[in-house]
Structures are given as structure tokens and as C-alpha cells.
Design an enzyme around this catalytic site. Structure first.
Site, PDB file in Angstrom:
ATOM      1  N   HIS A 188       0.849  -1.184   0.000  1.00 55.68           N
ATOM      2  CA  HIS A 188       0.000   0.000   0.000  1.00 55.68           C
ATOM      3  C   HIS A 188       0.890   1.241   0.000  1.00 55.68           C
ATOM      4  CE1 HIS A 188       1.032   0.198   4.232  1.00 55.68           C
ATOM      5  NE2 HIS A 188       0.465  -0.975   4.467  1.00 55.68           N
ATOM      6  N   HIS A 243       4.072   1.261   2.229  1.00 49.86           N
ATOM      7  CA  HIS A 243       5.239   0.561   1.695  1.00 49.86           C
ATOM      8  C   HIS A 243       5.925   1.393   0.608  1.00 49.86           C
ATOM      9  CE1 HIS A 243       2.646  -2.964   2.989  1.00 49.86           C
ATOM     10  NE2 HIS A 243       3.771  -3.204   3.637  1.00 49.86           N
ATOM     11  N   LYS A 245       5.460   2.920  12.233  1.00 49.81           N
ATOM     12  CA  LYS A 245       4.302   2.233  12.807  1.00 49.81           C
ATOM     13  C   LYS A 245       4.734   0.990  13.572  1.00 49.81           C
ATOM     14  CE  LYS A 245       1.269  -0.037  10.176  1.00 49.81           C
ATOM     15  NZ  LYS A 245       0.928  -1.381  10.725  1.00 49.81           N
ATOM     16  N   ASP A 246       5.774   0.327  13.081  1.00 49.60           N
ATOM     17  CA  ASP A 246       6.330  -0.856  13.753  1.00 49.60           C
ATOM     18  C   ASP A 246       7.547  -0.447  14.581  1.00 49.60           C
ATOM     19  OD1 ASP A 246       4.598  -2.953  12.532  1.00 49.60           O
ATOM     20  OD2 ASP A 246       5.498  -2.196  10.699  1.00 49.60           O
ATOM     21  N   VAL A 299       2.484   6.301   7.354  1.00 53.71           N
ATOM     22  CA  VAL A 299       1.565   6.879   6.374  1.00 53.71           C
ATOM     23  C   VAL A 299       0.138   6.600   6.834  1.00 53.71           C
ATOM     24  CG1 VAL A 299       0.786   6.834   3.975  1.00 53.71           C
ATOM     25  CG2 VAL A 299       3.228   6.652   4.511  1.00 53.71           C
ATOM     26  N   SER A 301      -2.360  -0.300   6.840  1.00 57.29           N
ATOM     27  CA  SER A 301      -1.947  -1.678   7.112  1.00 57.29           C
ATOM     28  C   SER A 301      -2.535  -2.593   6.051  1.00 57.29           C
ATOM     29  CB  SER A 301      -2.425  -2.127   8.498  1.00 57.29           C
ATOM     30  OG  SER A 301      -2.269  -3.527   8.663  1.00 57.29           O
TER      31      SER A 301
END
Length: 277
Positions: free
Chosen positions: A32, A35, A147-148, A174, A183
Site C-alpha cells: 500500500h 510501503h 508504525k512498527d 503513512v 496496514s
């Protein structure tokens, strides 16, 4: 753009670039905009960009969504080509973990906190595949998304501890127009559930503001926050505030800190975090 599927092929296609800087963007596919933002950021730092697409069985526990995790290889490759990726590496599970493979990694107690508390194989399983990917590609740098953040932090620790000379870059989270961190697992959500999930980012910002306003009220703020999430229809895995630089608990709130959450909505697990600097 080259598409390769085994370690011999990826090394062969990268061999002409021995004296160039190789950047790795590791993914599980179902790409998405988040990435692709990592790809665009990596292009600023590397001469050759390789995207790996591999749904890693080692990071899934029994009963999780390994079998149903979204796989859309053809569309992913089209997105990579449009983004200017040089090589897409799509290894098989059998190639990555052949018969007799038994090596594991234990990065320490932090692998069993936050996401690792309820997903017993998650962090250490990721560390195994990241080591393999950087060794297979001879990458000079790699990028992971904010995010991770737990995975990003622990990967840097792992590479530092083992003297793996690969820079681990941080890509921005994002979000959708409503603030939801993107996600691949959002494919599991209905439109009504997506609308409900849009609540999470604003909620995190609200918790962060409360902590800034009342640094001694950390326990009460987190307890109220968990209750609020439940009232909004989420099943709470965790809501925690940690030191941004160490990921350790803080007896007294101080900045820089980071608020982390993981919740379930229907069959979908959602994670997010915000920095309080």
C-alpha cells in the site's frame, strides 16, 4: 525491474552492483502507500533498491492469520515497477527455511513485551528473517516504518549487538485522510469497521496530551484510556507509554516518550503509536 525467487538468483542479479549502495525494503506484500513511501525514501539513500516480499511463517503463532494473510504478487510487482524499484525478491518458505533449519534468535526480554507479549513468536521470528534478508542481498541499508516502532528499535539493537554493518532507516507512518495508520490487514475490515478504526489516531493524540498535561497521572490516564477503547468497541491488547529511546517502562512520565496501542476490531489486529517529544 528484475524479479527473483531464490538466494542464488538474487545474488547473481545484484553482483554487478558490488560497488553500489544497496537498499532493502522488507515487506510481506499486499503493498500500500505506506510501503511505497518506504521505497521512495530508500531511493534517496541507495543506488539500488530491492523490495522483498515474503510472508514469514516464523513470526506467526498458531491460530494467527498466516494462511489467509493477503497475497497479491502480480499487483505488488506492478506497484514496485511504477515506484522505480530495481529488484523484487520473492523467496519461498521452503527456500528460506529448508528441511533441517533450526536456528532461532532471542533478542532478549523486550521481545516478550508490547507486541511480543501476546504474539510469542513475533519479534524473534522477524529478527531471523531480517538477518537472512540482509545477508542474502548484501544490503548496506534497510528501512522499516515508524508504525512498527518496537520492531525498528529492536532491529537496530540486534544489528548493533551482532556488529551487522547495515544502517536501519526509519520511514514515517503513512495515514489515511482520517488518520488511520495504513496496514495490509485493513483488507479484513468492513467499511463500518474502517470508520470505527479511524478513532484510534485521535485517541492516541488525546492520551499523549493528557500525559503531557499531567505527567504524574500516568497510571490513571492509561487505565481510563483502556476503558475508553473498550467502550468504543475495541478489544484491547495493550495501551502503554514507554521511554522512546529504550522502550522501558517509566515510573515517572518524561519526554521523549511514545504511546503504543494494539487492539482487535473484528478479526483484525491494529497497532499504532505516537511520539511525545
Amino acid at each position: 525491474m528484475e524479479i527473483v525467487r531464490d538466494v542464488e538468483s538474487v545474488r547473481a542479479v545484484l553482483r554487478p552492483f558490488t560497488n553500489r549502495k544497496i537498499g532493502l525494503v522488507p515487506t510481506m506484500g499486499a503493498l500500500h502507500s505506506g510501503h511505497l513511501s518506504l521505497v521512495h525514501e530508500m531511493k534517496k539513500h541507495a543506488d539500488v533498491v530491492i523490495v522483498s516480499i515474503f510472508v514469514n511463517p516464523l513470526q506467526f503463532s498458531p491460530g494467527e492469520d498466516y494462511e489467509k494473510y493477503p497475497r497479491c504478487e502480480e499487483v505488488d510487482c506492478e506497484k514496485c515497477a511504477s515506484a522505480g524499484v530495481d529488484v523484487v525478491y520473492i523467496p519461498s518458505a521452503e527456500g528460506m527455511y529448508p528441511d533441517g533449519f533450526s536456528t532461532s534468535v532471542d533478542i532478549g526480554p523486550m521481545a516478550r513485551e508490547l507486541c511480543g507479549a501476546s504474539r510469542q513468536n513475533f519479534i524473534n521470528g522477524i529478527m531471523v528473517v531480517l538477518i537472512k534478508l540482509v545477508m542474502q542481498t548484501n544490503a548496506h541499508c534497510m528501512i522499516l516504518g515508524e508504525k512498527d516502532y518496537q520492531m525498528l528499535h529492536l532491529t537496530r539493537q540486534l544489528f548493533r549487538d551482532l556488529n551487522i554493518g547495515v544502517d536501519v532507516l526509519q520511514g514515517n507512518t503513512v495515514r489515511s485522510a482520517e488518520g488511520l495508520a495504513l496496514s495490509s490487514r485493513h483488507q479484513y475490515l468492513s467499511s463500518a469497521e474502517i470508520t470505527k478504526a479511524n478513532f484510534l489516531y485521535g485517541f492516541l493524540l488525546e492520551v499523549g496530551q493528557q500525559l503531557s498535561d499531567d505527567p504524574h497521572g500516568q497510571q490513571e490516564i492509561i487505565a481510563r484510556g483502556k476503558l475508553r477503547l473498550e467502550q468504543e468497541g475495541f478489544e484491547v491488547d495493550y495501551l502503554e507509554v514507554r521511554d522512546n529511546n529504550t522502550l522501558e517502562h517509566m515510573q515517572t512520565f518524561r519526554k521523549p516518550a511514545r504511546v503504543f496501542l494494539a487492539v482487535y476490531l473484528g478479526n483484525c489486529r491494529l497497532i499504532d503509536n505516537v511520539l511525545l517529544a
